[in-house]
Scaffold this motif. Structure first.
Motif, PDB file in Angstrom:
ATOM      1  N   GLN A 140       0.857  -1.180   0.000  1.00  0.00           N
ATOM      2  CA  GLN A 140       0.000   0.000   0.000  1.00  0.00           C
ATOM      3  C   GLN A 140       0.894   1.231   0.000  1.00  0.00           C
ATOM      4  OE1 GLN A 140      -3.106   0.093  -0.487  1.00  0.00           O
ATOM      5  NE2 GLN A 140      -4.212  -1.571   0.485  1.00  0.00           N
ATOM      6  N   ASP A 141       0.369   2.328  -0.561  1.00  0.00           N
ATOM      7  CA  ASP A 141       1.175   3.538  -0.644  1.00  0.00           C
ATOM      8  C   ASP A 141       1.305   4.218   0.717  1.00  0.00           C
ATOM      9  OD1 ASP A 141      -1.204   4.925  -0.194  1.00  0.00           O
ATOM     10  OD2 ASP A 141      -1.396   5.609  -2.255  1.00  0.00           O
ATOM     11  N   ALA A 142       2.108   5.265   0.755  1.00  0.00           N
ATOM     12  CA  ALA A 142       2.394   5.939   2.024  1.00  0.00           C
ATOM     13  C   ALA A 142       1.141   6.504   2.672  1.00  0.00           C
ATOM     14  CB  ALA A 142       3.418   7.049   1.802  1.00  0.00           C
ATOM     15  N   ALA A 143       0.233   7.069   1.879  1.00  0.00           N
ATOM     16  CA  ALA A 143      -0.975   7.669   2.454  1.00  0.00           C
ATOM     17  C   ALA A 143      -1.781   6.624   3.225  1.00  0.00           C
ATOM     18  CB  ALA A 143      -1.826   8.304   1.352  1.00  0.00           C
ATOM     19  N   ARG A 187      11.595   6.239  -3.332  1.00  0.00           N
ATOM     20  CA  ARG A 187      12.573   5.359  -3.965  1.00  0.00           C
ATOM     21  C   ARG A 187      11.910   4.394  -4.935  1.00  0.00           C
ATOM     22  NH1 ARG A 187      16.998   2.450  -0.620  1.00  0.00           N
ATOM     23  NH2 ARG A 187      17.769   2.276  -2.757  1.00  0.00           N
ATOM     24  N   VAL A 188      10.780   3.840  -4.543  1.00  0.00           N
ATOM     25  CA  VAL A 188      10.077   2.913  -5.432  1.00  0.00           C
ATOM     26  C   VAL A 188       9.629   3.644  -6.695  1.00  0.00           C
ATOM     27  CG1 VAL A 188       7.977   1.520  -5.689  1.00  0.00           C
ATOM     28  CG2 VAL A 188       9.370   1.314  -3.617  1.00  0.00           C
ATOM     29  N   ALA A 189       9.086   4.851  -6.546  1.00  0.00           N
ATOM     30  CA  ALA A 189       8.653   5.627  -7.703  1.00  0.00           C
ATOM     31  C   ALA A 189       9.825   5.926  -8.635  1.00  0.00           C
ATOM     32  CB  ALA A 189       7.989   6.921  -7.250  1.00  0.00           C
ATOM     33  N   GLU A 190      10.954   6.244  -8.060  1.00  0.00           N
ATOM     34  CA  GLU A 190      12.144   6.542  -8.868  1.00  0.00           C
ATOM     35  C   GLU A 190      12.572   5.321  -9.670  1.00  0.00           C
ATOM     36  OE1 GLU A 190      16.192   6.872  -6.985  1.00  0.00           O
ATOM     37  OE2 GLU A 190      15.905   8.975  -7.558  1.00  0.00           O
ATOM     38  N   ARG A 191      12.538   4.156  -9.048  1.00  0.00           N
ATOM     39  CA  ARG A 191      12.983   2.942  -9.717  1.00  0.00           C
ATOM     40  C   ARG A 191      11.985   2.462 -10.768  1.00  0.00           C
ATOM     41  NH1 ARG A 191      15.567  -0.590  -4.702  1.00  0.00           N
ATOM     42  NH2 ARG A 191      17.225   0.894  -4.191  1.00  0.00           N
ATOM     43  N   THR A 192      10.702   2.723 -10.549  1.00  0.00           N
ATOM     44  CA  THR A 192       9.700   2.261 -11.514  1.00  0.00           C
ATOM     45  C   THR A 192       9.687   3.111 -12.780  1.00  0.00           C
ATOM     46  OG1 THR A 192       8.000   3.524 -10.316  1.00  0.00           O
ATOM     47  CG2 THR A 192       8.187   1.184  -9.803  1.00  0.00           C
ATOM     48  N   ARG A 195      12.053   0.441 -14.544  1.00  0.00           N
ATOM     49  CA  ARG A 195      11.703  -0.980 -14.574  1.00  0.00           C
ATOM     50  C   ARG A 195      10.243  -1.151 -14.174  1.00  0.00           C
ATOM     51  NH1 ARG A 195      15.047  -4.537 -10.806  1.00  0.00           N
ATOM     52  NH2 ARG A 195      15.118  -2.704  -9.447  1.00  0.00           N
ATOM     53  N   PRO A 196       9.597  -2.256 -14.555  1.00  0.00           N
ATOM     54  CA  PRO A 196       8.223  -2.518 -14.123  1.00  0.00           C
ATOM     55  C   PRO A 196       8.135  -2.567 -12.596  1.00  0.00           C
ATOM     56  CG  PRO A 196       8.828  -3.977 -15.910  1.00  0.00           C
ATOM     57  CD  PRO A 196      10.089  -3.279 -15.494  1.00  0.00           C
ATOM     58  N   ARG A 197       7.013  -2.099 -12.075  1.00  0.00           N
ATOM     59  CA  ARG A 197       6.824  -2.016 -10.619  1.00  0.00           C
ATOM     60  C   ARG A 197       6.986  -3.378  -9.940  1.00  0.00           C
ATOM     61  NH1 ARG A 197       2.157  -1.836  -7.174  1.00  0.00           N
ATOM     62  NH2 ARG A 197       2.414  -0.387  -5.433  1.00  0.00           N
ATOM     63  N   GLU A 198       6.453  -4.434 -10.540  1.00  0.00           N
ATOM     64  CA  GLU A 198       6.557  -5.752  -9.934  1.00  0.00           C
ATOM     65  C   GLU A 198       8.015  -6.180  -9.790  1.00  0.00           C
ATOM     66  OE1 GLU A 198       4.264  -8.037  -8.595  1.00  0.00           O
ATOM     67  OE2 GLU A 198       3.164  -6.137  -8.550  1.00  0.00           O
ATOM     68  N   GLN A 199       8.830  -5.855 -10.751  1.00  0.00           N
ATOM     69  CA  GLN A 199      10.253  -6.195 -10.653  1.00  0.00           C
ATOM     70  C   GLN A 199      10.916  -5.430  -9.523  1.00  0.00           C
ATOM     71  OE1 GLN A 199      12.433  -5.807 -14.287  1.00  0.00           O
ATOM     72  NE2 GLN A 199      11.027  -7.103 -15.480  1.00  0.00           N
ATOM     73  N   VAL A 200      10.547  -4.185  -9.362  1.00  0.00           N
ATOM     74  CA  VAL A 200      11.121  -3.367  -8.295  1.00  0.00           C
ATOM     75  C   VAL A 200      10.746  -3.923  -6.927  1.00  0.00           C
ATOM     76  CG1 VAL A 200      11.059  -1.093  -7.193  1.00  0.00           C
ATOM     77  CG2 VAL A 200      11.213  -1.272  -9.690  1.00  0.00           C
ATOM     78  N   LEU A 201       9.482  -4.253  -6.734  1.00  0.00           N
ATOM     79  CA  LEU A 201       9.005  -4.716  -5.428  1.00  0.00           C
ATOM     80  C   LEU A 201       9.491  -6.124  -5.084  1.00  0.00           C
ATOM     81  CD1 LEU A 201       5.311  -3.394  -5.494  1.00  0.00           C
ATOM     82  CD2 LEU A 201       7.315  -2.337  -4.433  1.00  0.00           C
ATOM     83  N   GLU A 202       9.890  -6.880  -6.090  1.00  0.00           N
ATOM     84  CA  GLU A 202      10.365  -8.243  -5.858  1.00  0.00           C
ATOM     85  C   GLU A 202      11.871  -8.388  -6.049  1.00  0.00           C
ATOM     86  OE1 GLU A 202       8.554 -10.802  -4.635  1.00  0.00           O
ATOM     87  OE2 GLU A 202       6.995  -9.265  -4.400  1.00  0.00           O
ATOM     88  N   ASP A 203      12.577  -7.276  -6.115  1.00  0.00           N
ATOM     89  CA  ASP A 203      14.020  -7.288  -6.329  1.00  0.00           C
ATOM     90  C   ASP A 203      14.745  -7.739  -5.060  1.00  0.00           C
ATOM     91  OD1 ASP A 203      16.665  -6.849  -6.908  1.00  0.00           O
ATOM     92  OD2 ASP A 203      16.381  -4.812  -7.679  1.00  0.00           O
ATOM     93  N   SER A 206      17.274  -5.611  -3.091  1.00  0.00           N
ATOM     94  CA  SER A 206      16.800  -4.439  -2.352  1.00  0.00           C
ATOM     95  C   SER A 206      15.975  -4.907  -1.162  1.00  0.00           C
ATOM     96  CB  SER A 206      15.958  -3.549  -3.280  1.00  0.00           C
ATOM     97  OG  SER A 206      15.524  -2.404  -2.599  1.00  0.00           O
ATOM     98  N   HIS A 207      16.530  -4.806   0.013  1.00  0.00           N
ATOM     99  CA  HIS A 207      15.909  -5.324   1.236  1.00  0.00           C
ATOM    100  C   HIS A 207      15.321  -4.177   2.070  1.00  0.00           C
ATOM    101  CE1 HIS A 207      16.571  -7.699   5.257  1.00  0.00           C
ATOM    102  NE2 HIS A 207      15.298  -7.456   5.014  1.00  0.00           N
ATOM    103  N   ILE A 208      16.206  -3.405   2.703  1.00  0.00           N
ATOM    104  CA  ILE A 208      15.783  -2.229   3.459  1.00  0.00           C
ATOM    105  C   ILE A 208      15.751  -1.044   2.504  1.00  0.00           C
ATOM    106  CG2 ILE A 208      16.287  -0.703   5.407  1.00  0.00           C
ATOM    107  CD1 ILE A 208      15.587  -3.538   6.229  1.00  0.00           C
ATOM    108  N   LEU A 209      14.598  -0.377   2.411  1.00  0.00           N
ATOM    109  CA  LEU A 209      14.475   0.750   1.485  1.00  0.00           C
ATOM    110  C   LEU A 209      14.839   2.077   2.143  1.00  0.00           C
ATOM    111  CD1 LEU A 209      11.222  -0.167  -0.476  1.00  0.00           C
ATOM    112  CD2 LEU A 209      13.598  -0.393  -1.224  1.00  0.00           C
TER     113      LEU A 209
END
Length: 229
Positions: A140-143, A187-192, A195-203, A206-209
């Protein structure tokens, strides 16, 4: 590499002054009661989690099936990574989760709110966020995450003293937690963009953001400076 956030004293003062007074007062008083009780008994908060364990095992969850508040749906667990993967002085860390109603059977019914690293006494060292794959959460997003953080309720979770301590820490360090959650999304927005969002979230690389130091003595000093303690 994770991003280290270091909010200025002025920023923390402003944020704490804007925090609703009643829950902040309750967290402060609860924290002080806990510190006095721990000083008298010589037992830190982790004793309630680990005291009956035959031996503390890396990667194991404490409690074994997590600590769930059956009324609110919020939950947490404590564990430790291998010694070489911990920050200096860290004994282990908590992961705290909010409930959500999944729309599909294959979706997780929980969202990771924040992590809290502590020393052997259970005293806070840092707050942090993780990438989605780490806890297999529903992202879920920050909000959404920060709204859920403000509703955090562990009053019916067990062990009770540990649950209360965690809830107090979430209130007292709310500005730092908000900062790391917002940085996580940035950071997630910058990386997406690359690359596709799913790849970013499952990378798995990348452990601690994002992370931020959590020093209780300093936080109490700032609360006093803000006329909140």
């Amino acid at each position: 590499m994770s991003t280290r956030i270091a909010p200025s004293r002025e920023r923390l003062l402003d944020a704490l002054r804007q925090t609703p007074r009643r829950p902040l007062d309750a967290a402060l008083q609860g924290t002080l009661r806990h510190l006095r009780a721990s000083a008298r008994s010589g037992r830190g908060v982790l004793a309630d989690l680990l005291g009956r364990a035959e031996g503390f095992a890396e990667w194991e969850h404490y409690p074994p099936r997590d600590a769930l508040d059956a009324r609110s749906g919020y939950r947490f667990y404590y564990h430790a990574h291998a010694a070489q993967q911990r920050v200096r002085g860290e004994h282990g860390h908590f992961h705290v989760f909010a409930p959500r109603r999944p729309r599909r059977a294959d979706e997780a019914d929980y969202v990771h709110l924040f992590g809290l690293s502590v020393d052997a006494r259970g005293m806070p060292l840092r707050v942090f966020t993780t990438n989605r794959w780490v806890t297999a959460e529903h992202w879920q997003d920050a909000a959404w995450t920060l709204r859920a953080l403000r509703r955090l309720d562990l009053s019916h979770a067990r062990p009770r003293r540990v649950a209360g301590w965690l809830e107090h820490m979430a209130r007292l360090f709310a500005p730092q937690i908000e900062a790391v959650v917002l940085e996580r999304d940035r950071r997630v927005a910058e990386r997406t963009r690359r690359r596709p969002r799913e790849q970013v979230l499952e990378d798995r690389r990348s452990h601690i953001l994002s992370q931020c130091a959590a020093d209780l003595a300093r936080q109490l000093d700032i609360l006093q400076a803000a006329d909140l303690a």
